[in-house]
Design a protein around this motif. Structure first.
Motif, mmCIF file in Angstrom:
data_model
loop_
_atom_site.group_PDB
_atom_site.id
_atom_site.type_symbol
_atom_site.label_atom_id
_atom_site.label_comp_id
_atom_site.label_asym_id
_atom_site.label_seq_id
_atom_site.Cartn_x
_atom_site.Cartn_y
_atom_site.Cartn_z
ATOM 1 N N ASN A 127 36.201 55.500 11.270
ATOM 2 C CA ASN A 127 36.836 54.549 10.393
ATOM 3 C C ASN A 127 35.906 53.343 10.313
ATOM 4 O O ASN A 127 35.247 53.029 11.301
ATOM 5 N N PRO A 128 35.820 52.670 9.165
ATOM 6 C CA PRO A 128 34.837 51.582 9.071
ATOM 7 C C PRO A 128 35.057 50.434 10.055
ATOM 8 O O PRO A 128 34.203 49.570 10.176
ATOM 9 N N GLU A 129 36.174 50.443 10.743
ATOM 10 C CA GLU A 129 36.376 49.375 11.715
ATOM 11 C C GLU A 129 35.778 49.703 13.070
ATOM 12 O O GLU A 129 35.903 48.928 14.010
ATOM 13 N N ILE A 130 35.205 50.878 13.195
ATOM 14 C CA ILE A 130 34.648 51.291 14.476
ATOM 15 C C ILE A 130 33.134 51.193 14.414
ATOM 16 O O ILE A 130 32.519 51.694 13.467
ATOM 17 N N ALA A 131 32.600 50.550 15.387
ATOM 18 C CA ALA A 131 31.141 50.507 15.455
ATOM 19 C C ALA A 131 30.646 51.900 15.814
ATOM 20 O O ALA A 131 31.330 52.643 16.510
ATOM 21 N N LEU A 132 29.480 52.247 15.299
ATOM 22 C CA LEU A 132 28.939 53.583 15.569
ATOM 23 C C LEU A 132 27.518 53.381 16.052
ATOM 24 O O LEU A 132 26.633 53.059 15.283
ATOM 25 N N THR A 133 27.335 53.516 17.333
ATOM 26 C CA THR A 133 26.023 53.203 17.881
ATOM 27 C C THR A 133 25.550 54.330 18.758
ATOM 28 O O THR A 133 26.304 54.850 19.570
ATOM 29 N N ARG A 134 24.313 54.700 18.556
ATOM 30 C CA ARG A 134 23.752 55.813 19.298
ATOM 31 C C ARG A 134 22.764 55.310 20.345
ATOM 32 O O ARG A 134 22.327 54.172 20.294
ATOM 33 N N VAL A 135 22.410 56.208 21.237
ATOM 34 C CA VAL A 135 21.554 55.816 22.359
ATOM 35 C C VAL A 135 20.254 55.171 21.879
ATOM 36 O O VAL A 135 19.836 54.141 22.387
ATOM 37 N N TRP A 136 19.640 55.754 20.852
ATOM 38 C CA TRP A 136 18.351 55.204 20.421
ATOM 39 C C TRP A 136 18.498 53.796 19.851
ATOM 40 O O TRP A 136 17.594 52.987 19.942
ATOM 41 N N GLU A 137 19.679 53.509 19.284
ATOM 42 C CA GLU A 137 19.881 52.166 18.749
ATOM 43 C C GLU A 137 20.030 51.139 19.868
ATOM 44 O O GLU A 137 19.546 50.012 19.775
ATOM 45 N N VAL A 138 20.707 51.553 20.933
ATOM 46 C CA VAL A 138 20.819 50.656 22.088
ATOM 47 C C VAL A 138 19.437 50.442 22.688
ATOM 48 O O VAL A 138 19.065 49.327 23.057
ATOM 49 N N HIS B 106 14.499 46.261 23.322
ATOM 50 C CA HIS B 106 13.151 45.739 23.122
ATOM 51 C C HIS B 106 12.987 44.904 21.863
ATOM 52 O O HIS B 106 12.096 44.075 21.800
ATOM 53 N N SER B 107 13.818 45.172 20.857
ATOM 54 C CA SER B 107 13.572 44.549 19.563
ATOM 55 C C SER B 107 13.767 43.037 19.627
ATOM 56 O O SER B 107 14.572 42.525 20.389
ATOM 57 N N TYR B 108 13.008 42.311 18.789
ATOM 58 C CA TYR B 108 13.133 40.860 18.744
ATOM 59 C C TYR B 108 14.310 40.428 17.881
ATOM 60 O O TYR B 108 14.867 39.368 18.069
ATOM 61 N N THR B 109 14.630 41.246 16.887
ATOM 62 C CA THR B 109 15.526 40.743 15.857
ATOM 63 C C THR B 109 16.746 41.618 15.620
ATOM 64 O O THR B 109 17.424 41.446 14.616
ATOM 65 N N ARG B 110 17.025 42.547 16.513
ATOM 66 C CA ARG B 110 18.112 43.447 16.199
ATOM 67 C C ARG B 110 18.933 43.708 17.453
ATOM 68 O O ARG B 110 18.391 44.089 18.491
ATOM 69 N N ALA C 197 26.716 31.674 19.647
ATOM 70 C CA ALA C 197 27.098 31.329 21.006
ATOM 71 C C ALA C 197 26.448 32.281 22.019
ATOM 72 O O ALA C 197 26.011 31.865 23.085
ATOM 73 N N ASN C 198 26.380 33.565 21.652
ATOM 74 C CA ASN C 198 25.818 34.542 22.591
ATOM 75 C C ASN C 198 24.331 34.768 22.400
ATOM 76 O O ASN C 198 23.717 35.535 23.125
ATOM 77 N N GLU C 199 23.784 34.153 21.362
ATOM 78 C CA GLU C 199 22.374 34.381 20.996
ATOM 79 C C GLU C 199 22.086 35.873 20.852
ATOM 80 O O GLU C 199 21.080 36.383 21.336
ATOM 81 N N ALA C 200 23.010 36.567 20.226
ATOM 82 C CA ALA C 200 22.842 38.005 20.014
ATOM 83 C C ALA C 200 22.992 38.296 18.531
ATOM 84 O O ALA C 200 23.928 37.831 17.897
ATOM 85 N N ASP C 201 22.056 39.051 17.999
ATOM 86 C CA ASP C 201 21.994 39.253 16.556
ATOM 87 C C ASP C 201 22.564 40.618 16.169
ATOM 88 O O ASP C 201 21.831 41.524 15.813
ATOM 89 N N VAL C 202 23.886 40.750 16.231
ATOM 90 C CA VAL C 202 24.464 42.064 15.921
ATOM 91 C C VAL C 202 24.354 42.418 14.450
ATOM 92 O O VAL C 202 24.339 43.592 14.090
ATOM 93 N N LEU C 203 24.325 41.405 13.586
ATOM 94 C CA LEU C 203 24.213 41.702 12.158
ATOM 95 C C LEU C 203 22.772 42.048 11.778
ATOM 96 O O LEU C 203 22.516 42.489 10.674
ATOM 97 N N GLY C 204 21.871 41.831 12.677
ATOM 98 C CA GLY C 204 20.466 42.069 12.347
ATOM 99 C C GLY C 204 19.956 41.088 11.318
ATOM 100 O O GLY C 204 19.167 41.433 10.449
ATOM 101 N N LEU C 205 20.411 39.835 11.403
ATOM 102 C CA LEU C 205 19.981 38.835 10.426
ATOM 103 C C LEU C 205 18.494 38.543 10.564
ATOM 104 O O LEU C 205 17.827 38.233 9.594
ATOM 105 N N GLY C 206 18.010 38.650 11.774
ATOM 106 C CA GLY C 206 16.592 38.392 12.008
ATOM 107 C C GLY C 206 15.702 39.273 11.162
ATOM 108 O O GLY C 206 14.596 38.892 10.787
#
Lengths: 358, 355
Positions: free
Chosen positions: B160-171, B176-180, B303-312
């Motif tokens: 459902n679009p309200e569920i995040a879908l994240t795979r091992v490679w994305e984590v 390591h990524s600077y912006t994601r 606040a968390n300095e975490a870029d979940v939207l990948g704005l970077g």
């Protein structure tokens, strides 16, 4: 007889065969940003070398480089063909060893290395024993069988691409010229070109069409390195040994019954590589037959036993990497001297011809 | 003749190689877990595996446990104790304990990527419950195929679009990524359904630093281009069905301050209305609700300095690489984000809009 088709196919297959393994890693670790610069440098050098080589060969219609060098004298043969033969054998050793290792990492985790290597060497010997003509012909068949699979897999690897990872595009950093991995990346550029000089008596080809096929392969050089970069970003891709293989692993295709595409991709590329290694072995035998009559008719057996023994003696990946670097140095020598010397010999013989006719 | 016979024998010997097997274990001697749970107890990893096993006419789900200094050691202990060999080939979901996620998933995720027996496509989930509890309860409510948990996250099944879908490679990329960065869905064992969703965890460099609600996850999914089709948005005056969404983003950097303008074009169809509602009012309300929610997500990210939207990612062509390295700490907190919502009411259903 003009058989450009065979030569072109061989060229495309052999280059596709080894550009997806170590090459992306070499390019990615050679610089932090603007990876297109080292790739472009590599491609231009590649194009120039092939052009020079074919230009030189065109002065000797119907002759392969062994005949050309042996006509030029013993010193020339020793200076140019000797390293070339050494390079070919070294390259076969490294490729067999490295590729078997990749296979154990990717799917044959229980199979001992020697068994994989023995099978590979067996196939390679069989292909080489059939001679150049058969190798070029089978190239067409293998292309028909596996090229479509490789292409489908290749396009599916774009699934997770984020084009914004392309940036930063511009770079003022040319420090890659001093890095080892940049020179090692010539593995993909300089690995396969020598065979153009061996095709001649049986397969004559138009150099223009070969150059066109070189241009067709160049985008793949870029994409092989850029697909992992665009999927993971440089910071992550740099931590991977085989960035392209991992990218392939992360592709999720719902409707496909196979969970892991990588295996099909690897096996198809393996077919290309086996063919190419067979060709290389055949070239090595041609050289040794001409200059080492000592072995009589046992060249094939002698060389393969040497190759297998050396492969077995390599215990760990670090040694493979060291060998890789030695071969890279040898390759740069072969890469630069063989085409240029052929061109010079060609120009000289042309000059002689003119003088004679005058 | 002799030569022919010899070559025939040789060829028939090759048939033996065709199986390509070496030390092969037959499928009936393999245990193929579909779900793995990982938690940490002191310095030791605690690993639980859900293994569907065929019995008679149905499958039984077996729950096995192991402990070890590393995840692989724990799996190895299980494999040793079990009568069959544990093969992770068909693993689909990894559930991490919340405490472990807060401590950091770097080592386990890097381990998965390195060893390769667990596919990089495996879905990562975090649970709020105590992990043993979660597995015990979900084992009871699980359908006998044992893939229920996976189906909840499968795009053509229960996703459902309200569920995040994240795979091992994305984590792994986020480590390591600077912006994601990524978000990982948080679940707990449910009473009627097998699981209940509790929003998502914000993962920064492989460590859980905060959480966002389901609505905010929807926004995140929409932003990263997943379809938000089917989501029902309820407001004071009406409820609407989101049909499609497009984002148009533009970014610039002035004086080391990143500016971003994001225009959301939302196509909705009307479901229910209350009296005295007109199209303008609905548009206005939708705009207000969404802008508020977007701002809330941005605040959490800062606040968390975490870029979940990948704005970077949008600033990769604006900032040099050595600056991008400090994106999370230096630029993201100063980001000026402007959301603009444009709503298109695509249709009003069977009824006319009261005017």
């Amino acid at each position: 007889m003009n058989k450009s088709m065979h030569v072109i196919t061989m060229y495309i297959l052999s280059h596709l065969g080894f550009m997806f393994f170590v090459y992306p890693d070499n390019v990615i670790s050679s610089t932090e940003e603007g990876h297109w610069v080292p790739i472009l440098v590599g491609c231009i050098v590649h194009l120039l070398v092939i052009w020079t080589y074919m230009k030189g060969l065109s002065y000797f219609p119907g002759k392969n480089i062994i005949e050309i060098y042996s006509k030029a004298g013993r010193i020339a043969s020793l200076l140019f063909l000797g390293p070339a033969a050494l390079y070919i054998v070294g390259m076969i050793i490294v490729m067999i060893r490295a590729f078997s290792e990749i296979m154990t990492i990717v799917f044959l985790s229980n199979t001992p290395l020697w068994a994989i290597m023995a099978v590979k060497i067996g196939i390679m010997i069989y292909i080489a024993s059939k001679g150049g003509e058969a190798i070029f012909r089978i190239g067409i068949l293998i292309a028909l069988l596996f090229l479509p699979v490789v292409m489908i897999m290749f396009f599916s690897s774009f699934q997770n691409v984020d084009w914004r990872y392309l940036f930063p595009l511009l770079t003022k950093d040319f420090s890659f010229l001093t890095r080892r991995s940049f020179y090692e990346s010539f593995f993909a550029f300089g690995g396969g070109f020598l065979f153009l000089g061996f095709a001649q008596p049986h397969f004559s080809y138009s150099s223009k069409r070969v150059l066109i096929s070189v241009l067709c392969v160049i985008p793949f050089f870029f994409l092989a390195a850029y697909v992992p970069l665009l999927t993971f970003g440089h910071a992550t891709a740099n931590t991977l040994h085989y960035p392209y293989i991992v990218t392939m692993d992360s592709v999720h295709v719902n409707w496909l019954m196979f969970d892991r595409l990588t295996m099909f991709f690897l096996l198809s590329l393996d077919a290309f590589l086996m063919l190419f290694l067979g060709l290389m072995l055949w070239m090595a035998i041609c050289i040794s037959k001409r200059y080492l009559p000592l072995f009589k008719s046992y060249h094939l057996g002698a060389i393969s036993i040497i190759i297998f023994c050396v492969c077995l003696m390599i215990p760990e990946w670090e040694v493979v990497e060291k060998l890789f670097w030695w071969i890279a140095v040898l390759r740069i020598y072969v890469f630069l001297t063989v085409p240029i010397s052929i061109l010079l010999l060609g120009l000289r013989s042309k000059g002689k011809g003119i003088r004679k006719s005058a | 003749m002799l030569k022919k016979a010899a070559s025939l024998i040789l060829i028939s010997l090759f048939a033996g190689m065709l199986s390509g097997c070496w030390d092969n274990r037959d499928i009936n001697h393999r245990a193929l877990p579909v779900t793995m749970g990982v938690s940490m107890k002191g310095d030791n990893y605690n690993v639980l595996l859900l293994i569907p096993e065929p019995v008679e006419n149905t499958t039984r789900i077996r729950l096995v446990k192991g402990e070890g200094k590393t995840v692989t050691e724990a799996i190895d202990t299980i494999s040793r104790d079990m009568e069959s060999f544990v093969d992770m080939l068909h693993m689909k979901v990894v559930v991490f304990d919340k405490a472990l996620a807060e401590r950091g998933l770097m080592d386990s995720i890097s381990g998965f990527m390195r060893a390769r027996d667990i596919s990089p496509k495996v879905i990562v989930v975090i649970t709020d419950d105590e992990i043993n509890q979660f597995f015990k309860r979900s084992q009871k409510t699980m359908a006998p195929e044992g893939t229920t948990l996976y189906d909840c996250f499968e795009k053509d099944a229960g996703w459902n679009p309200e569920i995040a879908l994240t795979r091992v490679w994305e984590v792994y990329r986020s480590i390591h990524s600077y912006t994601r960065d990524v978000a990982i869905p948080i679940i707990q064992a449910g009473t009627k359904t097998m699981i209940e969703h509790n929003g998502s965890a914000i993962i920064k460099n492989g460590r859980m630093v905060g959480r966002i609600s389901s609505e905010e996850t929807l926004l995140m999914n929409a932003f990263s281009g997943e379809s938000s089709y089917g989501k029902v948005e309820v407001m004071n005056h009406a409820s609407v069905l989101i049909v499609s969404n497009t984002f148009r983003n533009s970014s610039k950097v002035v004086d080391r301050t990143p500016y971003m303008n994001s225009k959301i074009i939302l196509k909705v169809s009307l479901l229910e209305t209350r009296e005295n509602t007109n199209a303008d009012l609905i548009r206005e309300e939708l705009e207000k609700v969404l802008t508020l929610r977007c701002d809330a997500v941005i605040e959490k990210m800062k606040a968390n300095e975490a870029d979940v939207l990948g704005l970077g990612q949008f600033f990769r062509n604006k900032l040099p690489r050595n600056e991008l390295q400090h994106w999370r700490t230096e630029y993201l907190p100063r980001l000026k984000m402007n959301f603009e919502v444009r709503t298109i009411i695509q249709n009003e259903g069977n009824l006319k809009m009261p005017s």
